[in-house]
Every structure is written in C-alpha cells, then in structure tokens.
Motif scaffolding. Structure first.
Motif, PDB file in Angstrom:
ATOM      1  N   ASP A   1       9.177   0.064  -8.745  1.00  0.00           N
ATOM      2  CA  ASP A   1       8.260  -1.075  -8.730  1.00  0.00           C
ATOM      3  C   ASP A   1       6.832  -0.710  -9.127  1.00  0.00           C
ATOM      4  N   GLU A   2       6.634   0.495  -9.669  1.00  0.00           N
ATOM      5  CA  GLU A   2       5.268   0.890  -9.997  1.00  0.00           C
ATOM      6  C   GLU A   2       5.220   1.643 -11.321  1.00  0.00           C
TER       7      GLU A   2
ATOM      8  N   LEU B   1       5.780  -4.656  -6.508  1.00  0.00           N
ATOM      9  CA  LEU B   1       6.796  -4.920  -5.493  1.00  0.00           C
ATOM     10  C   LEU B   1       6.431  -6.209  -4.761  1.00  0.00           C
TER      11      LEU B   1
ATOM     12  N   ARG C   1      10.128  -4.724 -15.921  1.00  0.00           N
ATOM     13  CA  ARG C   1      11.148  -5.331 -15.047  1.00  0.00           C
ATOM     14  C   ARG C   1      12.101  -6.144 -15.908  1.00  0.00           C
TER      15      ARG C   1
END
Length: 526
Positions: A33-34, A53, A132
């Motif tokens: 998420d980073e 996130l 994503r």
C-alpha cells in the motif's frame, strides 16, 4: 483537508520548487500500500512517499528514507533516470500531476479509498502503469478528464439557490461544518453568498494547522482555536501530518489494541475468580451428600416394604430430614448415588481450587503486562514489548486462523468446529486423547471439544454447557431438547475415505440439553 483541492493547490507549486530538475533514482515499495520514489538534485536526496492504505491515505516528502534490505520490490522502473519538470494540481480535483522530461506524466489520484498512482506515456490517454491494479476504472482513466473547472460567479450560485455542495463540491468536511455552524442551510440567499465568499477568502489564506479531533490528527486551512501546530509551508505541514497521524497514530493504535486485549482478559479473569470463589465457598459450607448417605445406611431398617418416604434424624446436625425414594428404588441405591455425588463433588472442589490458583497467577501476570505496556512511549519500546510477549501476540493472531471457535467456561476451554473440514482438522491436529468430544446425536453439526489439560473429571455444568453449544451449532438448533453424545477423543476415529466431518465413535454417552448459543447464555440464566 490534506487530500482536498484547496490544500493541493498550495502543495503543488511547493512541490514544483522542491522537485523541479530532480532526477528519479529509485522507485520501490516495501508494502503493498505504499510507493516510495527517490529523487536527487545537486547531490541532495528527497523522496515522494505515497501511502494508500484506506482510509489512511497520506503524502510525505522527506529528505531521508532508509530502504530495507529485504521485503522490498522495484516498481515503475521506467521512471529511473527521468527528470521531474513541474508539479501541478488539476482544477478543482484531488489529484497532482508531475510532468517528466521524457514527456511522461505521473498522476497521484487522491480519491480516498480509490486513491492510486498512474503513469502515462506521451500522448496516451490510458495509463501504462498503475500502482493499485485492482481499481478497474483507473485502467482506462484519461488524465485529461480530471480537469474540472468550476464557475464561481454569483449567477451560477443564484441558479443553484445557494446549494453549497453543488456550487463548490471540493469544499470538504471541515469547511462544510464551518458553514453549518453559521446556520448556512437556514440563511437567505444573500447571507449564504456572503458566507461562501468568507469561506473562500479563508481558503485563500496559505496557513495550515494540524488539529486533533476525536483522537485523530487532521490538517485544516481554517483558523483553529487550539492547533497542535501551524505552518506556512505546505510540505512541512503534510510531513508533520504524516508523522503524527500515521506513524504516531499507528503506534497508539497498536498499543491500544494490546491494552484492550489484556484489559478484557483481566476483566474476564477477575469475573471468573469472583464467581468461582463464591462457588467454592458455597460448596465448602454445604454438607456433602455422603452425610445423608450415612444417615440412610444407618437407618435401613426403617425402609420397610412399600414405604417411599421416611423422616430420619441427621446425626451430623441433630435435625430431622425427609428421605424420599423413587418408585422401585432401594435405599441402598439412593445411598450409593449420594456417595458417588459426594465423590464427584470433592473432585469438583479440587478442580475448582486448582483452577482458581492458576487464574490468580494469570491475574498477576496480566497486571504486570498492563503496567509494562502502559510505560511504553514509542515504537521501539512497543516492538521490544511485542518481542518479549510474542506468545501473546501469536496466540491472538493464530486464534483468527484456527479451524474452531474458542469459548471459556468456568476455567475450561471449549472448541467448536467451524465447518465439516475444520471438524476433521480440529480432531486430527488439535484435540488430545483425554479431551472430551461431543456432537449432536444423529444430526449434522459442529464437533465440540472440551479441553481437559490433565484434568481427570469435567464438572457437570461444563459438560452441559458444551453440550448446549454442540446442540446450538447443529441441525437441532431449533429443538426444545436435543440429545448430544460425548466420549473421550481417543474413542473417535476418522474412517479413510469418509466424507469431511464423518467419524466413528465408541463408548459414547448421551446427555439431553436445550440448544443455547454463546449470546443466549446470559438470557437463559435469567
């Protein structure tokens, strides 16, 4: 407001100044998420750190970042060697655009839980790379569609009858609350226009405050009475927000979760000790059934044929006691039953004392852990605590992946299988031969295990409670009374090739109980 257009329009030019002419030297991720982009300009490093996130979507632009040696992966590798020209914000949109020397465009789309990083090549209208990939609509997102100019004239405001959400959808929660506090919805059109102009003037003032509300740190562009800090530089503001909201916030969240876990466990332990101590005292102060058995055996001559009830003197207390026999029951049989109950009662007393002793040790340990955890002040201390008490942490995580539900009752642990396959796994991989196995008789349902842990006798109340759960988690759930069979786990075996959950059982006994689930137990006692 750190994801709000009205803040991003200050952040974008500041980022242009900070990154213009900087070469991208690395692009990687250490968590799913980073994304971290490393840049270098005139020998100085600066990073673009995008944390996506949900709901913790934050940006940070530190001058230092230590990349881990393990658990890291290179991403957006075609950015390496490219140079950042400018950073701009899309008109009235929560998105930043980095223009690169190669003609590529890097977009940071900050749409809450739909946030993403997208890379476009040249004149392409669809992104070449996504951070994503699970956000399907981003695969065809044209970056030009993010430009959304808005007419902020009186004429448009009047045509919308002062509807703030339609007139300026980019306001965000904090400015909307500001308007609401000043009775904007109930005001006339001229007053609404004046309030709208006032809030726009406030948003045009480049002053950024960090405030804490309801345990969360947020960024505000409005005057705040008690800010944590106030900044004129948007990069400094967003960096501090990242640290306070994400780093410190995550630390406090993890610490509070541990505190809650230990506190809940301590409350349950203290409640058990209170109830069990009262029960132990009650049992000790109640004459054992063997006393009545002795009285019966000493007066067998009074039970003449056909007599079902006699009144005898209890030579232990000096009082009279009535003894009633069931039809066709001999007084010797009644005495034998009372001697057996007395023996089981003594076993229950011994078991209760052992369990209370173990619970008192646990109570002391939990209090010590709570005290030690309360003194932890930073992530390093928290990690050391977690390392020292890794069994507690592992047990909590393992419980989520166990093939059974776990219940505690009067010092005993009861397992209830989650599915047919899980029933097999529980019996094969977790149960011990001395444990008590239970199952609703001639009905589909969960296997239930009472963990004995070296104990030789299970109290009748524990047996009945486990049977109630076995009946509840079965097809007999709606019956008034349900038969539940039980035996030691060593007498339960899996037949090769049989269906999941199917077993062969020997030496079983049957108990009749009402199906009562975990949430119904308290109500059933009332």
């Amino acid at each position: 407001m750190h994801l709000n257009y009205h803040f991003l329009r200050y952040l974008a030019p500041a980022l242009s100044d900070a990154f213009s002419g900087a070469e991208i030297t690395a692009s990687f991720s250490q968590s799913k998420d980073e994304l971290i982009i490393e840049t270098e300009r005139a020998g100085e490093l600066r990073f673009i750190r995008v944390h996506l996130l949900p709901p913790q979507v934050y940006l940070s632009f530190p001058t230092q970042y230590a990349r881990a040696r393990r658990n890291t992966i290179d991403l957006f590798e075609e950015l390496i060697g490219d140079v950042i020209h400018t950073c701009t914000v899309f008109s009235f949109e929560r998105a930043l655009r980095f223009d690169l020397a190669s003609g590529k465009i890097l977009v940071l789309k900050l749409h809450g839980n739909r946030s993403n990083v997208l890379l476009y090549r040249g004149d392409s209208t669809a992104p070449a790379l996504l951070f994503r990939n699970e956000i399907k609509e981003d695969k065809t997102l044209d970056w030009r569609s993010l430009e959304r100019p808005i007419d902020l004239t009186w004429e448009r405001f009047e045509s919308l009858t002062g509807n703030a959400a339609q007139f300026l959808p980019t306001l965000g929660a904090i400015p909307r609350n500001w308007l609401k506090e000043r009775n904007y919805p109930e005001s006339d059109l001229k007053t609404k226009w004046a309030l709208m102009q006032e809030i726009l003037d406030l948003l045009d003032t480049p002053l950024f405050s960090l405030v804490e509300k309801e345990g969360e740190v947020t960024l505000s562009l409005l005057p705040e009475p008690n800010p944590i800090s106030t900044h004129s530089d948007p990069i400094t503001a967003v960096n501090e927000l990242f640290y306070k909201a994400l780093v410190i916030g995550t630390f406090e969240k993890e610490k509070n979760q541990l505190l809650k876990g230990y506190t809940d466990q301590l409350k349950k332990t203290e409640s058990y000790l209170k109830k069990s101590s009262e029960k132990l005292e009650e049992l000790k102060n109640t004459p054992p059934p063997s006393q009545l058995a002795d009285v019966i055996m000493a007066n067998l001559h009074q039970f003449t044929e056909g007599v079902q009830q006699v009144e005898l003197e209890n030579f232990y207390t000096g009082s009279m006691v009535k003894v009633s026999l069931k039809p066709n029951q001999k007084p010797q049989d009644l005495a034998e039953s009372l001697y057996r109950k007395s023996k089981n009662r003594q076993l229950e007393l011994d078991q209760l004392e052992k369990t209370i002793q173990a619970k008192r040790v646990l109570e002391t340990e939990l209090k010590e852990k709570l005290q030690a955890l309360g003194e932890v002040r930073d992530f390093r201390g928290l990690k050391n605590f977690q390392k020292t008490h890794k069994e507690d942490i592992r047990d909590k995580k393992d419980a989520e992946s166990l093939p059974f539900k776990v219940f505690e009752y009067e010092g005993f642990t009861i397992w209830v299988g989650k599915s047919a396959k899980d029933n097999d796994e529980m019996l094969r991989g977790f149960a011990r031969k001395e444990d008590i196995w239970m199952h609703a008789r001639q009905a589909a349902g969960s296997h239930v295990i009472i963990r004995m842990r070296g104990m030789t006798v299970v109290p009748q109340r524990v047996l009945e409670r486990a049977a109630q759960l076995a009946a509840f988690y079965s097809k007999l759930k709606s019956d008034t009374l349900a038969p539940v069979m039980y035996t030691e786990a060593k007498y339960v075996r899996k037949v090769k090739g049989s269906a999941p959950g199917s077993v062969m059982v020997d030496r079983e006994k049957v108990i009749l109980v009402s199906p009562i689930g975990p949430d119904q137990e308290t109500a059933a006692k009332k």
